[in-house]
Design an enzyme around this catalytic site. Structure first.
Site, short mmCIF file in Angstrom:
data_model
loop_
_atom_site.label_atom_id
_atom_site.label_comp_id
_atom_site.label_asym_id
_atom_site.label_seq_id
_atom_site.Cartn_x
_atom_site.Cartn_y
_atom_site.Cartn_z
N CYS A 2 21.42 -22.04 37.97
CA CYS A 2 21.26 -20.97 36.98
C CYS A 2 20.18 -19.91 37.42
CB CYS A 2 21.10 -21.58 35.69
SG CYS A 2 20.66 -20.35 34.21
N ARG A 35 -10.66 -12.89 -10.43
CA ARG A 35 -10.65 -11.48 -10.82
C ARG A 35 -9.41 -11.40 -11.65
NH1 ARG A 35 -9.87 -6.88 -6.53
NH2 ARG A 35 -7.86 -7.85 -6.19
N CYS A 39 20.19 -25.56 28.88
CA CYS A 39 21.30 -25.20 29.96
C CYS A 39 21.22 -26.22 30.91
CB CYS A 39 21.23 -23.77 30.56
SG CYS A 39 22.09 -23.54 32.00
N GLU A 68 -19.82 -3.86 5.66
CA GLU A 68 -19.64 -5.23 5.95
C GLU A 68 -18.12 -5.52 5.98
OE1 GLU A 68 -20.60 -7.70 2.40
OE2 GLU A 68 -20.85 -5.64 1.39
N LYS A 87 -14.21 -6.51 5.61
CA LYS A 87 -13.40 -6.89 4.30
C LYS A 87 -12.62 -8.23 4.42
CE LYS A 87 -9.98 -4.94 1.19
NZ LYS A 87 -9.24 -6.10 1.12
N LEU A 95 -10.74 -1.76 -4.43
CA LEU A 95 -11.21 -0.41 -3.93
C LEU A 95 -10.31 0.38 -3.40
CD1 LEU A 95 -13.82 -2.44 -1.39
CD2 LEU A 95 -14.26 -1.15 -3.47
N ASP A 122 0.81 -1.15 0.00
CA ASP A 122 0.01 -0.01 -0.02
C ASP A 122 0.66 1.30 0.04
OD1 ASP A 122 -2.13 -1.50 0.06
OD2 ASP A 122 -2.41 -1.57 2.10
#
Length: 790
Positions: free
Chosen positions: A454, A147, A448, A124, A126, A85, A39
Site C-alpha cells: 500500500c 450568579r 488496511c 486580569e 477572564k 461584562l 455572542d
C-alpha cells in the site's frame, strides 16, 4: 411585510433562541453552541433593538444576565445585582471603550498635537468558570450563591465550603462586618484531566471542558461529590459591603488577598490603552501554558469613584470590559468524511468541514480519531458541528448540534477496501488473556491489510524511518519521500541506502548540491543506536520509550528479534499485548527481509552488547509458572509447586501422587495443572520459553551479575517549559544516561520536575504535590555534580 414587522419577527426569534441557549448554559450546564455563536446572536439582537427601541422589553436577554435558578437549591436574592461584562473582539473595540471612559470622566482624549489623559485600568485574565458570590459576616463565611439570572441565584453554601482555597474565616483584622466577595469557581487543567480519567475508569460521565466540569461539580446536591472535585476560587470583586475598602480596584483586591481571599496572580495595573493591549498580547502568548482555561482579559477602571461616576447600562457596567481572545470553538457544517491510511495501516476518518476561522486560523479539516468516536458523537454527514482548536492542537469535532440536523443527513460508513491500494480493510481484534483462556473482542482501529504494498503505508513508514527521533535523515521530508515512492526508486526503507546520485538528481527540485546533501545525510544515518533503529522500524505500539527499554534490557538486535512474547513481559512496562506485537513484527517474513537488506546495505548498529545486568537471572520458577496462566494456579500455588519440585521439568512430569503431596494444593488445582501439561503444545511452549530464558541469561539458574548503580536509577523526572541552555531532548538523554525515567506527567511518584520559562500545569501540579522543582540553572548544577559533561 414592513421593515418594522420583519425586525419584530427577527427580534422575537433571537430572544427565543438566546433564552434557550441561556437555559442550557446556565441551568442545565449543557451548552449546545460555542460562545462565539452566542455572542453573534446577542450582538445582532442588540443592534436590532438599538434600531427599534420601541421593541425593547424588560424580558429581553439584553436586559438581564442569564437563566433561572435550579429548583433543587434554595434561592438567594443578590442585593447588588451580579452583572456580566461587555465584550471587545478587536483592538479598535478596546480603544473605543477607552475613549468612552475618557468622555464619561470628562477627560481630554487628545488631538493631533498630543495624547490625552491616560486612564488607569486593572488587568486580569477572564477565567472560564462559574461566577459565584461568597458572603462573610464578621469574617465568617455564611453563604455561597451562584450568579443565576443576576438578581437571583442558587444557594450553594454547603458546596463552596468544600473548595479548598475558599477561606471559611477571613485572616487578619479590619474587615467589614458584612463583606460580599465575588469571583469565579474553575477547575485547573491538570485536575480536569485527572477527573476525566477517574470518571472514565468508573464508568461515569466525562466532561467536555473544564468549565462544564466546574459547573457540574459545584452544583451537586451531595457536597461530598463537590469535595472530591479539584475546584478552585479566584476573586475579582465585591458586592455589598458595610464599611470602607481601598479606593482602587487593584488596592481593593490586594486588601482581600491580605484577608486570605485568593486573587489572580496575573493581576496588573496598566496606564492607558496601549499598556492594556500589551497585557492582552502577553497573556495571549502565554495562554496555553497557564494552568487554567481563560477566554480573554478583563479591564476595569481602577479608581472606584470613577467607576461609580461612569455607572451602568441595563446589563453591563460602563467601567469594565472583557477583551476576548479569538474563538477556540466555532460552528460549521460537516461536508464529508474521508479516510486516511497511516504507516501501520490504520484507516482513520477525517472530517471535511465548511471552512471557518477558529482561534485566528481557517479550519477545513478535523480529526475524528476512529469510528468509535464517530459513533459516540452520533455524527452524520451534513450535521452542524462544534469544532475546537486550542493552540497548535489539531482541530477536533467536539459535539453535534442535533437540532440543526438536515433531513438529508447521511451516516458515516468505514470503507470495505483501502482507499489507496484497494486491499481489504479489517477491524483489529483485541485478545485479553487470563488464567487458561483468551477472550477476543473488537478493537477501535480498522487496518488496511496491504502493508508496504500500500503506497500510503510505504510512504508513512519511510517518513517515520527517516524522522528526527528515528534515523534522523536530514533533508528527507514528506515531499521527497512521495517522489521516491511514486517513481519506484524506493519500495522499502532498505532502498534508501542504494540510492545513486544519478537517480536523485533527476528528481524534481534537485540539483547537484541538494543531491549530494541527501546522499551524504543517508550515509551519515547508517550508524544508529539500537534504540533509534528499533523505533525507526515502526513496530505497532512501540514508541521511543519502549524501544529504549528493549535496547537497554536485551542489548542486541538478535535477542530482540527472536524474543518470545512471554520473555518480553519480563521487561518493565511491556505487557503481553505489546510483547505479541513485537514478536509478530519480527516473525513476519517481509519484515525479516527488510531488516536483512538494511544490514546487508551497510547499516551498522551502535550500543549493542550483553544483556543488562539488571535482568540477569531475573526470572523465578514460581513467577514463570504464574505467567503460564494455568487455571486455578495462583502465585501462592506456584510457589508451593516450585518449592516441591525445584525444576520446570519436575513440575511437567509430576503425576497425581506427586501433586497430592504439595502442601495446600487442592484437587481442582492439581487436575488443572495436570490437564494443562498433558496438552503437548502447552508443555512444549513452556519448555521453549524456559530454553530462551536460559539462552538469554535470564533463567533462575543463570549467573547473577553485579549491577553498577546509576545515580538516578529508579527515579522519575519531568521536563516542562522551555529550556534555554539545553534542548529538552538533550536533557532527556542525559537524565536517562544517569538511570532516570523521564515521564510526560507529574504524579506523587515524581522525584523531580525541571521547569523552564513558560511552565504551566505540570509546574502547578508539582507545587500542589510538594514535588521537588529545579529551574534550568539549578538543573545544570545538579548534572555537573553527577559528573555529566555539559
Amino acid at each position: 411585510m414592513t421593515d418594522a414587522q420583519t425586525a419584530a419577527n427577527r427580534i422575537h426569534a433571537l430572544r427565543a433562541e438566546l433564552d434557550a441557549h441561556n437555559h442550557r448554559y446556565y441551568v442545565l450546564d449543557e451548552p449546545s453552541v460555542p460562545d462565539a455563536e452566542y455572542d453573534r446572536l446577542f450582538r445582532e439582537l442588540q443592534a436590532l433593538e438599538a434600531e427599534h427601541p420601541e421593541l425593547v422589553t424588560p424580558e429581553s436577554p439584553t436586559q438581564r444576565v442569564g437563566g433561572e435558578a435550579l429548583s433543587e437549591f434554595g434561592e438567594v436574592r443578590h442585593e447588588v445585582p451580579m452583572l456580566s461584562l461587555g465584550n471587545a473582539f478587536e483592538e479598535e473595540d478596546l480603544r473605543a471603550f477607552d475613549r468612552s471612559v475618557q468622555g464619561g470622566l470628562g477627560l481630554s482624549a487628545g488631538d493631533l498635537f498630543g495624547g490625552g489623559a491616560e486612564v488607569e485600568y486593572s488587568c486580569e485574565p477572564k477565567l472560564d468558570g462559574l461566577a459565584v458570590s461568597l458572603l462573610y459576616r464578621n469574617g465568617q463565611l455564611v453563604r455561597g450563591a451562584t450568579r443565576g439570572d443576576g438578581s437571583t441565584g442558587e444557594d450553594i453554601s454547603s458546596n463552596v465550603r468544600t473548595i479548598r482555597n475558599v477561606p471559611l474565616k477571613l485572616q487578619g483584622e479590619g474587615w467589614p462586618e458584612l463583606l460580599e466577595v465575588r469571583g469565579e469557581v474553575y477547575m485547573p487543567k491538570a485536575g480536569f484531566d485527572e477527573l476525566n480519567v477517574r470518571q472514565a475508569e468508573s464508568g461515569g460521565k466525562t466532561f467536555a471542558n473544564p468549565r462544564n466540569a466546574a459547573a457540574g461539580s459545584l452544583r451537586q446536591l451531595d457536597p461530598k461529590i463537590t469535595a472530591s472535585r479539584p475546584l478552585e476560587f479566584c476573586c475579582y470583586g465585591v458586592g455589598q459591603v458595610s464599611g470602607e475598602l481601598p479606593a482602587t480596584q487593584v488596592g481593593m483586591l490586594q486588601q482581600l488577598k491580605a484577608w486570605g481571599v485568593p486573587i489572580s496572580r496575573e493581576l496588573k495595573l496598566a496606564k492607558g490603552v496601549e499598556q492594556c493591549l500589551a497585557y492582552y498580547r502577553d497573556i495571549g502568548e502565554r495562554r496555553m501554558d497557564l494552568p487554567y482555561d481563560i477566554d480573554g482579559v478583563v479591564f476595569k477602571v481602577n479608581n472606584i469613584e470613577d467607576q461609580q461616576q461612569l455607572g451602568f447600562r441595563a446589563r453591563t457596567p460602563h467601567w469594565a470590559l472583557a477583551h476576548k481572545f479569538p474563538a477556540q470553538e466555532e460552528l460549521t457544517e460537516l461536508l464529508d468524511v474521508e479516510f486516511q491510511v497511516g504507516r501501520t495501516g490504520a484507516v482513520t476518518p477525517v472530517a471535511r468541514l465548511k471552512p471557518v476561522k477558529v482561534a485566528g486560523v481557517t479550519v477545513a479539516n478535523a480529526t475524528l480519531h476512529n469510528m468509535d468516536e464517530v459513533a459516540r458523537l452520533g455524527l452524520m454527514i451534513g450535521d452542524t458541528v462544534i469544532i475546537r482548536r486550542a493552540g497548535d492542537v489539531i482541530p477536533q469535532v467536539m459535539q453535534v448540534v442535533a437540532e440543526r440536523r438536515p433531513a438529508d443527513a447521511r451516516p458515516v460508513h468505514i470503507p470495505e477496501q483501502c482507499p489507496v491500494c484497494g486491499s481489504a480493510v479489517e477491524r483489529t481484534q483485541l485478545v485479553k488473556r487470563s488464567k487458561g483462556k483468551a477472550t477476543t473482542s473488537e478493537g477501535s482501529v480498522y487496518r488496511c491489510v496491504g502493508r508496504l504494498a500500500c503506497a500510503a503505508q510505504l510512504k508513512q513508514a519511510i517518513i517515520h524511518f527517516a524522522s528526527r527521533r528515528a534515523l534522523d535523515i536530514e533533508g528527507l521530508g514528506d515531499k521527497i519521500v512521495e517522489q521516491l515512492v511514486d517513481t519506484g526508486l524506493v519500495a522499502s526503507p532498505a532502498d534508501l541506502f542504494t540510492l545513486a546520485y544519478d537517480q536523485v538528481v533527476a528528481l524534481e527540485g534537485f540539483a547537484d548540491l541538494s543531491t549530494r546533501n541527501l546522499i551524504n545525510a543517508i550515509k551519515d544515518s547508517s550508524k544508529p543506536t539500537l534504540a533509534r533503529f528499533i523505533y525507526a522500524l515502526g513496530i505497532p505500539d512501540v514508541g521511543e520509550e519502549t524501544a529504549k527499554v528493549l535496547a537497554r534490557a536485551l542489548g542486541s538486535l538478535a535477542r530482540i528479534r527472536k524474543a518470545l512474547p512471554e520473555v518480553l513481559t519480563y521487561l518493565p512496562d511491556v505487557g503481553l499485548e505489546v510483547a505479541s506485537e513485537i514478536h509478530n513484527f519480527f516473525a513476519d517474513e517481509h519484515n525479516q527481509q527488510v531488516i536483512e537488506a538494511l544490514l546487508a546495505r551497510g547499516l551498522s548498529l551502535q550500543e549493542e552488547g550483553d544483556l543488562n545486568p539488571e535482568f540477569a537471572a531475573c526470572a523465578t520458577l514460581p513467577g514463570f509458572i504464574d505467567k503460564l496462566n494455568i487455571p486455578f494456579i495462583a502465585a501462592t500455588g506456584a510457589e508451593k509447586l516450585a518449592a516441591k519440585f525445584g525444576t520446570l521439568e519436575g513440575i511437567i512430569k509430576a503425576d497425581w501422587l506427586d501433586l497430592r503431596q504439595v502442601e495446600r494444593l487442592n484437587e481442582k488445582a492439581a487436575k488443572s495443572l495436570r490437564d494443562f501439561f498433558d496438552n503437548p503444545a502447552n508443555a512444549q511452549r513452556a519448555a521453549l520459553i524456559e530454553a530462551q530464558l536460559r539462552e538469554f541469561g535470564m533463567h533462575w539458574e543463570s549467573e547473577k551479575k553485579t549491577i553498577e548503580g546509576l545515580p538516578l536509577a529508579g527515579q522519575t523526572w519531568v521536563l516542562t517549559g522551555t529550556l534555554e541552555l539545553m534542548s529538552r531532548d538533550v536533557a532527556k538523554e542525559k537524565l536517562e544516561a544517569l538511570g532516570a525515567k523521564v515521564a510526560g506527567s507529574v504524579s506523587a511518584r515524581t522525584h523531580c520536575v525541571v521547569a523552564g520559562p513558560g511552565a504551566g500545569s505540570k509546574l502547578a501540579k508539582a507545587n500542589e504535590l510538594g514535588v521537588r522543582v529545579l529551574d534550568e540553572e539549578a538543573f545544570l548544577v545538579e548534572l555537573k555534580g553527577l559528573g555529566v559533561a555539559l
